[in-house]
Enzyme design. Structure first.
Site, PDB file in Angstrom:
ATOM      1  N   ASP A  93       0.826  -1.207   0.000  1.00 37.02           N
ATOM      2  CA  ASP A  93       0.000   0.000   0.000  1.00 37.02           C
ATOM      3  C   ASP A  93       0.864   1.262   0.000  1.00 37.02           C
ATOM      4  OD1 ASP A  93      -2.420   1.371  -0.025  1.00 37.02           O
ATOM      5  OD2 ASP A  93      -3.256   0.225   1.642  1.00 37.02           O
ATOM      6  N   ASP A 145     -10.477   1.526  -3.783  1.00 35.13           N
ATOM      7  CA  ASP A 145     -10.907   1.100  -2.447  1.00 35.13           C
ATOM      8  C   ASP A 145     -12.406   0.867  -2.357  1.00 35.13           C
ATOM      9  OD1 ASP A 145      -8.530   0.848  -1.107  1.00 35.13           O
ATOM     10  OD2 ASP A 145      -8.558   2.858  -0.239  1.00 35.13           O
TER      11      ASP A 145
END
Length: 710
Positions: free
Chosen positions: A445, A511
Site C-alpha cells: 500500500d 478502495d
C-alpha cells in the site's frame, strides 16, 4: 552503423513507423501498416511548403522537436549548465539497428557536452526512451525536461484522458483537440487518483469499436506529464503532437560528468479499430512481460473490510476456514498485524509482529491457511512512517521532508528510501517477516501523496529517486523470494500504471467495492490492463465506501471480470449467501482460462444506463458477456444490441449463465430467447444483435457464447 540517409521502416502487428534520418531524424508516419514500396513517395511528400510569416524553409518535425528545429510547442529537451547552453543542439552521430524492430539514434551536443541516445522499439506498441549522459564540463547539467514527442495526423481532432478521486478513479473526459496545448501534469509523487492515465487522440466520435486512435502512456509511478498539442502551423505535415515524460522538479536531475539519466519508458499505441484495438495491443504485450504472473489468478479473500484493525487469531482462523469452504485460494491479512497498530495513527515503519494481537506470531495463521490449501498474503506499507513509531523516533532524519513540522496525511509521513540505510532497514524487516512466516503475496500500500518530497540528506527534490528506490525494493524482494507476488495498492487505485506493473503482479483498482462504481472503474482501467491484473472484490451488501446497497448477484457478476476476490466478513453471511459464493467461485475457476487470456470487448452504447462488456477467446470460439443495467434508461422494452467481437463465420450456442444472477426484469416479460438456448451466426449477432432485457437498476445478466461444431 546503418546508412544515415535511407528511411527506416519499423513494422509490427499491423503498425508502421517510418523515420527518415536526414537532415535530422524525423517521423514520416506512425499509424497503419505501409508497404516498403510506399516509403519513397512518403519521403518525397514529407514537407508541407513554406507558409507566410514563417521560416524561410518548410517546417519539419524531428524526433527531438525543440525551438531550434522550428517547433514552438513543448520541447523534447530542456536543460542548462549554470544557466548556459539552454538551446539544446544535439546532432546525429550514429544510427544502430540491433534487430528489425529496433532503431537507436545516437546524438552529441558538443557545445553543452552532452551525449544522447533515443531508442525506438516497435512490438505492436512503440516504446520510446531517451538516455542523456553528461560529459566533462565545469558546471553540472541540470535537466528541465526530457520528453517523448510524436506527431499525429490532422484527422485526430478529439482527445480522451482521465481524472478521478478516491473511490472514483479513472473517470473519462473527452473534448475537441483545439489549438494550443491540453496538458495534464501530475505533481503528487505517485501516479495519483486523478491520473490522466492515458491520453488518446482520435478521429471524431471514436469509440470502443470504431475510429482510428493514437494514444500515449507514461510507464512511471512518480511525477509525470501528458500533453496533446495543436499549433496553427501544424507539426511538419502532421496535425498535432502527443508528448509524455517525467515531470522533473527544479534541481532534481543534476548530472555531474559521467552521470546519466534515462527517461521513463513512453508507450505510443495506434489502433485502427477504436479503443478495444488499443486495449488488445497493450493486453497482449503485458501478457508476455517478465513480471506477468505465471500461475492462474487465485481467488482472494482480503480481511480489511471484515475485521479492519481488530486482529483476533481465533476469529481470523474461523474466517480462513470459511474462506476455504467457499473456494478461496489466497487469504490476505490486511493492516493491523504489527506492533503499535491499534489504528492508523501509529506503528507504520515498525514491521514487527505485534505480540499482543499475535502472541504466537503469524506462523499459526499462516500454517492454517496453507493447510487449508490456500496461499497466505500480508499487508505492508513500506514507503510510509507514522510519527508515533519507533522508527520515526530513532531516525527523524529518515523522513522525506526538510520541513521540521511536515503536514500529515492519514497520520503519516513519507520514509526517505533514497537513503541506503533506510532502504536496507525496511528490506531486512520485510524479508524477516516473509521468510519466518512463509508469505506468498504482499498487498503493498501507499496511502498518501508525496508533497515537498525533498531529502534531508541531499537537500534535493527526490521523487525520481524515491520511485527508483521503491522499484528496486520490490525487485530485491522478488530476487530473495522468487515465487512472491506483489499487488500495487495506493489508497485504492492511486498507483495504476505500466511502470509499477514491471515490478508487481496485480493492481488494486479502487478502495470501493460498490459494484456500480466498480463497473465504470474496471471498464476504464481495462483500457490498458487485462482483467487478470486488476483486483475486483465482492464486498458486503451495503458498500463501506458509498453506503449504497446492491444485490449479491450484481456484486458477484461485477467481481467476476477481474482478478476476483472477497472483502467481507463471511461469518455474517447466511447459508444461502455462502452457497451463492461457492457457485460463484466455481464459475470463476471454470471461466478463468477464458477471462484471463481472451480479448476484452466493450460495446458502444448511447447513454449511461446500460453497459455491455465481455471477453472473447483468442480463436473467438468462446465468449462470456455481462449486460449491465446501471441506472434506469429511456427504453421501456428490450431492443436489439449488437454483440461485438464474435466470428461472423461461426455459429454460436447462446445461453444465460444464471448460477450467479438472472435478469431482474423491469418489464412484464423478458425476451423469450432467454429461455433458450439459442443458436445464431456470429454475423447475425455482430450485425443485428439480440434484444437484451430492460432490468432494474443494479442488475447484471451473464451470457455465454460457445462455437457450434461445423
Amino acid at each position: 552503423m546503418t546508412d544515415s540517409r535511407a528511411p527506416i521502416h519499423l513494422r509490427s502487428a499491423g503498425v508502421s513507423v517510418v523515420v527518415v534520418p536526414s537532415p535530422e531524424p524525423r517521423i514520416l508516419h506512425w499509424g497503419g501498416a505501409l508497404d516498403d514500396s510506399d516509403i519513397g513517395a512518403l519521403e518525397d511528400s514529407s514537407t508541407g511548403g513554406q507558409a507566410y510569416s514563417s521560416f524561410d524553409l518548410p517546417r519539419i518535425f524531428p524526433l527531438l522537436p525543440r525551438e531550434r528545429s522550428g517547433w514552438s510547442g513543448r520541447p523534447s529537451l530542456a536543460w542548462h549548465r549554470g544557466g548556459q547552453f539552454s538551446d539544446p543542439a544535439p546532432r546525429l552521430a550514429a544510427i544502430e539497428r540491433p534487430d528489425a524492430e529496433t532503431v537507436v539514434f545516437r546524438y552529441a551536443d558538443a557545445a553543452a557536452s552532452v551525449d544522447l541516445t533515443l531508442r525506438l522499439d516497435l512490438f505492436g506498441i512503440l516504446h520510446h526512451s531517451i538516455h542523456v549522459s553528461a560529459a566533462e564540463s565545469t558546471d553540472p547539467l541540470d535537466l528541465v525536461a526530457v520528453r517523448a514527442v510524436l506527431p499525429v495526423p490532422a484527422e485526430a481532432t478529439e482527445i480522451l484522458d482521465f481524472t478521478g478521486r478516491w473511490t472514483r478513479e479513472r473517470h473519462p473526459q473527452r473534448q475537441p483537440l483545439g489549438y494550443g496545448a491540453h496538458v495534464r501534469e501530475n505533481r503528487r509523487g505517485r501516479t495519483g487518483h486523478d491520473s490522466a492515465f492515458v491520453m488518446v487522440a482520435g478521429t471524431p466520435g471514436f469509440g470502443f469499436r470504431t475510429g482510428r486512435v493514437w494514444a500515449v502512456h507514461t510507464a512511471w509511478s512518480g511525477n509525470s506529464e501528458l500533453a496533446a498539442e495543436r499549433l496553427p502551423e501544424g507539426a511538419g505535415v502532421h496535425g498535432a503532437a502527443l508528448s509524455s515524460g517525467e515531470l522533473l522538479l527544479p534541481g532534481e536531475i543534476r548530472l555531474a560528468p559521467g552521470e546519466s539519466y534515462t527517461s521513463p519508458e513512453t508507450l505510443f499505441v495506434f489502433s485502427a479499430s477504436g479503443l478495444d484495438g488499443l486495449s488488445a495491443r497493450v493486453h497482449a504485450w503485458l501478457r508476455f512481460q517478465p513480471a506477468y504472473p505465471s500461475a492462474p489468478r487465485p481467488l482472494v479473500l482480503n480481511t480489511w473490510e471484515a475485521v479492519y484493525f481488530d486482529h483476533d487469531p481465533a476469529r481470523l482462523g474461523d474466517l480462513a476456514r470459511l474462506a476455504a469452504s467457499v473456494g478461496v485460494e489466497r487469504f490476505v491479512l490486511d493492516d493491523g498485524w504489527f506492533v503499535g497498530r491499534p489504528d492508523d495513527r501509529s506503528g507504520l515503519g515498525d514491521w514487527v509482529i505485534d505480540p499482543d494481537a499475535w502472541p504466537d506470531g503469524l506462523g499459526p495463521i499462516a500454517d492454517l491457511v496453507h493447510d487449508l490449501g490456500m496461499q497466505f498474503g500480508l499487508w505492508f506499507e513500506p514507503e510510509m512512517v507514522n510519527p508515533d513509531s519507533r522508527l520515526a523516533r530513532e531516525h527523524p532524519d529518515w523522513i522525506l521532508s526538510t520541513d521540521e513540522d511536515p503536514a500529515l496525511w492519514r497520520h503519516q509521513l513519507v520514509l526517505d528510501l533514497t537513503r541506503r540505510e533506510a532502504w536496507e532497514h525496511i528490506l531486512e524487516q520485510m524479508d524477516a517477516v516473509i521468510t519466518r512466516t512463509g508469505i506468498d503475496f504482499i498487498k503493498w500500500d501507499h496511502n498518501r501523496d508525496l508533497h515537498a518530497a525533498v531529502s534531508r540528506a541531499t537537500g534535493r527534490a527526490s521523487v525520481h529517486a524515491q520511485v527508483e528506490a521503491v522499484y528496486a525494493l520490490m525487485d530485491e524482494l522478488h530476487t530473495r523470494h522468487p515465487s512472491l507476488e506483489i499487488e500495487s495498492c495506493a489508497s485504492g487505485g492511486a498507483r495504476v500504471d505500466l511502470g509499477v506493473l514491471a515490478h508487481t503482479q496485480r493492481v488494486w483498482a479502487s478502495d470501493t467495492n460498490d459494484p456500480i462504481e466498480r463497473q465504470a472503474i474496471q471498464r476504464w482501467t481495462g483500457l490498458l490492463l487485462p482483467p487478470e491484473l486488476v483486483g475486483a472484490h465482492i464486498g458486503p451488501e451495503r458498500a463501506h465506501t458509498t453506503h449504497r446497497s446492491a444485490s449479491l448477484g450484481f456484486r458477484m457478476a461485477t467481481a467476476l471480470f477481474g482478478h476476483a476476490g472477497i472483502e467481507w466478513d463471511l461469518a455474517e453471511c447466511t447459508d444461502a449467501e455462502l452457497d451463492a459464493l461457492r457457485a460463484w467461485s466455481a464459475l470463476y475457476r471454470e471461466l478463468r482460462p477464458l477471462l484471463h487470456s481472451g480479448t476484452t470487448v466493450r460495446a458502444d452504447l448511447s447513454g449511461t444506463a446500460n453497459l455491455l462488456h465481455g471477453v472473447v477467446a483468442p480463436d473467438a470460439g468462446h465468449a462470456v458477456f455481462a449486460w449491465v443495467q446501471a441506472e434506469t434508461g429511456p427504453n421501456a422494452a428490450a431492443v436489439r444490441v449488437p454483440i461485438p467481437g464474435l466470428d461472423p463465420a461461426s455459429r454460436y450456442l447462446i445461453r444465460e449463465r444464471d448460477e450467479l444472477t438472472s435478469a431482474d426484469p423491469h418489464q412484464v416479460l423478458s425476451p423469450a430467447w432467454l429461455d433458450g438456448p439459442l443458436s445464431a451466426s456470429g454475423a447475425m449477432l455482430c450485425e443485428a444483435g439480440l434484444p437484451l432485457p430492460v432490468m432494474n437498476p443494479g442488475s447484471a445478466l451473464l451470457l455465454e457464447f460457445v462455437r457450434e461444431p461445423a
